[in-house]
Design a protein around this motif. Structure first.
Motif, PDB file in Angstrom:
ATOM      1  N   GLY A 220       0.740  -1.256   0.000  1.00 33.72           N
ATOM      2  CA  GLY A 220       0.000   0.000   0.000  1.00 33.72           C
ATOM      3  C   GLY A 220       0.766   1.302   0.000  1.00 33.72           C
ATOM      4  N   LEU A 221       2.106   1.264   0.002  1.00 32.91           N
ATOM      5  CA  LEU A 221       2.862   2.521   0.007  1.00 32.91           C
ATOM      6  C   LEU A 221       3.856   2.550  -1.154  1.00 32.91           C
ATOM      7  N   PRO A 222       3.929   3.666  -1.894  1.00 31.87           N
ATOM      8  CA  PRO A 222       4.878   3.753  -3.004  1.00 31.87           C
ATOM      9  C   PRO A 222       6.326   3.830  -2.510  1.00 31.87           C
ATOM     10  N   PRO A 223       7.287   3.647  -3.435  1.00 33.65           N
ATOM     11  CA  PRO A 223       8.703   3.487  -3.055  1.00 33.65           C
ATOM     12  C   PRO A 223       9.317   4.588  -2.201  1.00 33.65           C
ATOM     13  N   LYS A 224       8.917   5.844  -2.404  1.00 32.48           N
ATOM     14  CA  LYS A 224       9.550   6.932  -1.645  1.00 32.48           C
ATOM     15  C   LYS A 224       9.011   7.037  -0.219  1.00 32.48           C
ATOM     16  N   GLN A 225       7.951   6.275   0.076  1.00 32.63           N
ATOM     17  CA  GLN A 225       7.373   6.313   1.426  1.00 32.63           C
ATOM     18  C   GLN A 225       7.543   5.001   2.192  1.00 32.63           C
ATOM     19  N   SER A 226       7.627   3.886   1.464  1.00 24.35           N
ATOM     20  CA  SER A 226       7.649   2.575   2.143  1.00 24.35           C
ATOM     21  C   SER A 226       9.029   2.225   2.672  1.00 24.35           C
ATOM     22  N   SER A 227       9.044   1.499   3.780  1.00 22.99           N
ATOM     23  CA  SER A 227      10.301   0.981   4.324  1.00 22.99           C
ATOM     24  C   SER A 227      10.775  -0.169   3.434  1.00 22.99           C
ATOM     25  N   PHE A 228      12.078  -0.208   3.187  1.00 22.02           N
ATOM     26  CA  PHE A 228      12.618  -1.257   2.306  1.00 22.02           C
ATOM     27  C   PHE A 228      12.359  -2.664   2.856  1.00 22.02           C
ATOM     28  N   VAL A 229      12.308  -2.815   4.184  1.00 22.97           N
ATOM     29  CA  VAL A 229      12.075  -4.176   4.706  1.00 22.97           C
ATOM     30  C   VAL A 229      10.691  -4.689   4.337  1.00 22.97           C
ATOM     31  N   MET A 230       9.724  -3.779   4.239  1.00 24.97           N
ATOM     32  CA  MET A 230       8.381  -4.203   3.839  1.00 24.97           C
ATOM     33  C   MET A 230       8.403  -4.655   2.390  1.00 24.97           C
ATOM     34  N   HIS A 231       9.072  -3.869   1.551  1.00 25.78           N
ATOM     35  CA  HIS A 231       9.189  -4.238   0.141  1.00 25.78           C
ATOM     36  C   HIS A 231       9.915  -5.587  -0.006  1.00 25.78           C
ATOM     37  N   ALA A 232      11.015  -5.725   0.728  1.00 26.01           N
ATOM     38  CA  ALA A 232      11.819  -6.951   0.641  1.00 26.01           C
ATOM     39  C   ALA A 232      11.010  -8.176   1.060  1.00 26.01           C
ATOM     40  N   ALA A 233      10.172  -8.003   2.100  1.00 25.06           N
ATOM     41  CA  ALA A 233       9.357  -9.125   2.590  1.00 25.06           C
ATOM     42  C   ALA A 233       8.409  -9.625   1.503  1.00 25.06           C
ATOM     43  N   VAL A 234       7.801  -8.696   0.774  1.00 24.20           N
ATOM     44  CA  VAL A 234       6.873  -9.085  -0.296  1.00 24.20           C
ATOM     45  C   VAL A 234       7.633  -9.715  -1.467  1.00 24.20           C
ATOM     46  N   ALA A 235       8.723  -9.056  -1.889  1.00 21.35           N
ATOM     47  CA  ALA A 235       9.497  -9.575  -3.029  1.00 21.35           C
ATOM     48  C   ALA A 235       9.996 -10.998  -2.763  1.00 21.35           C
ATOM     49  N   LYS A 236      10.603 -11.190  -1.614  1.00 15.67           N
ATOM     50  CA  LYS A 236      11.146 -12.510  -1.248  1.00 15.67           C
ATOM     51  C   LYS A 236      10.034 -13.555  -1.129  1.00 15.67           C
ATOM     52  N   HIS A 237       8.889 -13.131  -0.574  1.00 13.73           N
ATOM     53  CA  HIS A 237       7.758 -14.032  -0.360  1.00 13.73           C
ATOM     54  C   HIS A 237       7.313 -14.713  -1.655  1.00 13.73           C
ATOM     55  N   TYR A 238       7.440 -13.988  -2.779  1.00 13.03           N
ATOM     56  CA  TYR A 238       6.940 -14.546  -4.049  1.00 13.03           C
ATOM     57  C   TYR A 238       8.035 -15.060  -4.984  1.00 13.03           C
TER      58      TYR A 238
ATOM     59  N   VAL B 296       3.227  -7.135  13.161  1.00 13.72           N
ATOM     60  CA  VAL B 296       4.258  -7.638  12.233  1.00 13.72           C
ATOM     61  C   VAL B 296       4.233  -6.724  11.007  1.00 13.72           C
ATOM     62  N   THR B 297       3.659  -7.190   9.901  1.00 15.24           N
ATOM     63  CA  THR B 297       3.489  -6.345   8.706  1.00 15.24           C
ATOM     64  C   THR B 297       2.222  -6.802   7.995  1.00 15.24           C
ATOM     65  N   ALA B 298       1.933  -6.136   6.881  1.00 19.53           N
ATOM     66  CA  ALA B 298       0.725  -6.468   6.120  1.00 19.53           C
ATOM     67  C   ALA B 298       0.834  -7.840   5.476  1.00 19.53           C
ATOM     68  N   GLY B 299      -0.329  -8.405   5.198  1.00 14.57           N
ATOM     69  CA  GLY B 299      -0.378  -9.646   4.431  1.00 14.57           C
ATOM     70  C   GLY B 299      -0.743 -10.848   5.270  1.00 14.57           C
ATOM     71  N   VAL B 300      -1.275 -11.853   4.588  1.00 17.11           N
ATOM     72  CA  VAL B 300      -1.752 -13.068   5.260  1.00 17.11           C
ATOM     73  C   VAL B 300      -0.597 -13.815   5.924  1.00 17.11           C
ATOM     74  N   ALA B 301       0.532 -13.942   5.223  1.00 16.13           N
ATOM     75  CA  ALA B 301       1.670 -14.680   5.776  1.00 16.13           C
ATOM     76  C   ALA B 301       2.213 -13.987   7.031  1.00 16.13           C
ATOM     77  N   ALA B 302       2.244 -12.653   7.007  1.00 15.31           N
ATOM     78  CA  ALA B 302       2.726 -11.899   8.177  1.00 15.31           C
ATOM     79  C   ALA B 302       1.762 -12.056   9.344  1.00 15.31           C
ATOM     80  N   ALA B 303       0.453 -11.987   9.047  1.00 16.12           N
ATOM     81  CA  ALA B 303      -0.550 -12.161  10.105  1.00 16.12           C
ATOM     82  C   ALA B 303      -0.456 -13.567  10.696  1.00 16.12           C
ATOM     83  N   LEU B 304      -0.180 -14.537   9.833  1.00 18.89           N
ATOM     84  CA  LEU B 304       0.036 -15.929  10.262  1.00 18.89           C
ATOM     85  C   LEU B 304       1.198 -15.966  11.271  1.00 18.89           C
ATOM     86  N   PHE B 305       2.271 -15.282  10.925  1.00 13.69           N
ATOM     87  CA  PHE B 305       3.462 -15.253  11.774  1.00 13.69           C
ATOM     88  C   PHE B 305       3.204 -14.490  13.071  1.00 13.69           C
ATOM     89  N   SER B 306       2.293 -13.490  13.014  1.00 11.39           N
ATOM     90  CA  SER B 306       1.957 -12.742  14.243  1.00 11.39           C
ATOM     91  C   SER B 306       1.370 -13.684  15.292  1.00 11.39           C
TER      92      SER B 306
END
Length: 529
Positions: free
Chosen positions: A207-225, A499-509
């Protein structure tokens, strides 16, 4: 009227743990505690359980409201697959979406995200042949960031004393990545604006574009897929269905249409909940998966919230974006209509993600900054057994809440003509985008309806219809109060906010929350199975 998720249960007055909300974090927490021998009561204000994993049916169709694809469930030894198996007694089955999980479309150009790390790198390199070093470095940084996150999240489950002694060491490496925005990291490895735009093409997943989002959130999604995407066979309602069985086995219950009015706190200790109808349930532990904003603003008694300055804490975080989703039902099977399994991410040409959002927020009639199209009926091999000769499509875009404030307080499905006209206008704009990319859908649509931020507010109980709880900015990850333990004894939090957004993160929470409650290494237990 309060009712059971399945049949009329025998309700007790006392439970081991009461969980408010039935989203992925709550359900995971409930299933793990049930496996620890606890008698659990899950309370859901909506008439169906599952939070963003629930489905709804209309006019002979069924739509999944929040699950569009899940990563890392095809590998038997992955943490996420093992966790899903643990909480559903391995009853939940997954269908692989194939080689291309996401297609990034910018103007008239298409970029495929393909499964397998090397395949992904080779494919992106075929579009950007001069950017080999940048692509290699990008993938390395994604893995490095994720490696630091393990200890960061483990720290959230530690006792305050232990966290004070060793927590800083566990958090510091993570902050090196979380303090930077996605754009800062990407622009440090390449000057190619189009490559940056493509690599951040899944930002809609958080939900946040690159200049606003934390890189760890982006990395979590990229790695997840990186290993591809999957979809639950039989639809996402299978998740709550199988978890309910696990809870039931231990004598617990999921109640629907069961709205909590207030958490009962005596001498700074949570002891029970008071329902909207006045009924009271007691438990040793009270856990809220209703989102930290809703919990602290509405469920905690005012006096307790003031004592611990809980509402002041909320000043340091912001709500995530709100959205619209167009749910479409079509005549014809996914095969007949040649619908892909791949998700489409559609962006305007020659403009950065952040600028596109700024323009749109100033004028919602300007180009949509992002349009996401998902084809759930094509992803689910069981779909045609349940709905022969039918198909569904979901189209999602950002939609600011403030454009709907006028109708706040009106009733769902009875918000008036002006509201319906606005919805129709947005729906038609989204259909135009669909027909451009899936022309075969034209003339085949039997039913469509648009959810707005008010729909999300009504069903999920997020005040501004936010889809991802809290914004994933660098600042968010510095907030120490976003963890399971609260200053109130026996009162805990779970869900995406800790934790962070997403089903997998909520699972981990759910793992983090249950580890904090039981003082056991839950993940070790899960991985050993």
């Amino acid at each position: 009227m309060i009712q059971s998720y399945k049949k009329n249960p025998t309700l007790a007055e006392n439970y081991d743990s009461i969980i408010i909300g039935s989203g992925m974090g709550s359900l995971t927490t409930a299933a793990i505690l049930a496996k620890e021998g606890q008698k659990i009561l899950v309370l859901e204000r909506h008439y169906t359980a599952g939070g963003f994993t629930h489905v709804f049916k209309r006019k002979g169709f069924e739509w999944d409201v929040g699950i569009h694809y899940i990563g890392e469930v095809q590998r038997e030894n992955s943490v996420i697959k093992k966790l899903f198996d643990y909480i559903t007694d391995a009853k939940l089955k997954w269908a692989d979406m194939g080689d291309v999980y996401d297609k990034i479309i910018i103007g008239n150009k298409e970029y495929d995200f393909v499964k397998g790390v090397q395949n992904f790198k080779d494919k992106i390199l075929s579009y950007f042949p001069d950017e080999k070093n940048a692509i290699d470095e990008y993938v390395n940084l994604v893995f490095k960031a994720i490696k630091t996150s393990q200890k960061f999240y483990m720290d959230k489950a530690l006792s305050p004393l232990l966290s004070k002694i060793i927590g800083r060491k566990m958090r510091e490496p993570f902050y090196k990545f979380s303090d930077k925005t996605t754009y800062e990291v990407l622009s440090s490895i390449t000057k190619n604006k189009e490559l940056i735009k493509v690599l951040s093409g899944q930002y809609g997943d958080y939900g946040l574009p690159p200049k606003q989002s934390s890189f760890v959130m982006h990395a979590a999604v990229a790695k997840h897929y990186f290993a591809g995407g999957s979809f639950p066979i039989g639809g996402s309602s299978e998740i709550a269905k199988h978890i309910d069985t696990v809870i039931e086995k231990a004598g617990g219950t999921i109640l629907i249409s069961a709205e909590v009015d207030e958490i009962i706190i005596k001498k700074n200790k949570a002891i029970g909940v008071k329902m909207k109808d006045g009924k009271v349930f007691y438990a040793k532990n009270i856990i809220s998966g209703a989102g930290i904003m809703t919990t602290y603003n509405k469920l905690i008694p005012t006096e307790t919230a003031e004592t611990h300055q809980l509402k002041q804490q909320l000043q340091s975080v912001k709500r995530a974006v709100s959205h619209a989703c167009l749910y479409i039902g079509l005549d014809g099977s996914p095969e007949e209509l040649n619908l892909p399994k791949t998700n489409y991410w559609i962006y305007p040409d020659k403009i950065e993600h952040d600028t596109a959002i700024d323009n749109y927020l100033k004028d919602v009639n300007s180009d949509f900054p992002v349009v996401y199209i998902s084809f759930p009926s094509a992803k689910d091999p069981d779909w045609s057994n349940r709905y022969p000769g039918k198909s569904t499509i979901d189209i999602i875009t950002l939609l600011p809440y403030d454009g709907f404030e006028n109708w706040d307080g009106t009733r769902w499905m009875k918000r008036g003509e002006e509201y319906n006209e606005l919805k129709e206008k947005i729906a038609n704009r989204l259909l135009e985008v669909l027909y451009k990319h899936i022309p075969q859908a034209k003339g085949k649509i039997e039913h469509y309806e648009l959810s707005t931020p008010l729909t999300t507010k009504h069903f999920i109980n997020y005040d501004e219809g936010e889809i991802y709880g809290l914004d994933h900015t660098p600042k968010r990850f510095r907030q120490r109060f976003l963890k399971p333990r609260t200053p109130i004894k026996n009162f805990y939090l779970t869900g995406q906010d800790i934790v962070t957004a997403g089903v997998a993160a909520a699972l981990f929470s759910g793992v983090i929350t249950t580890s904090a409650i039981t003082s056991k290494n839950i993940i070790k237990k899960v991985m050993k199975r």
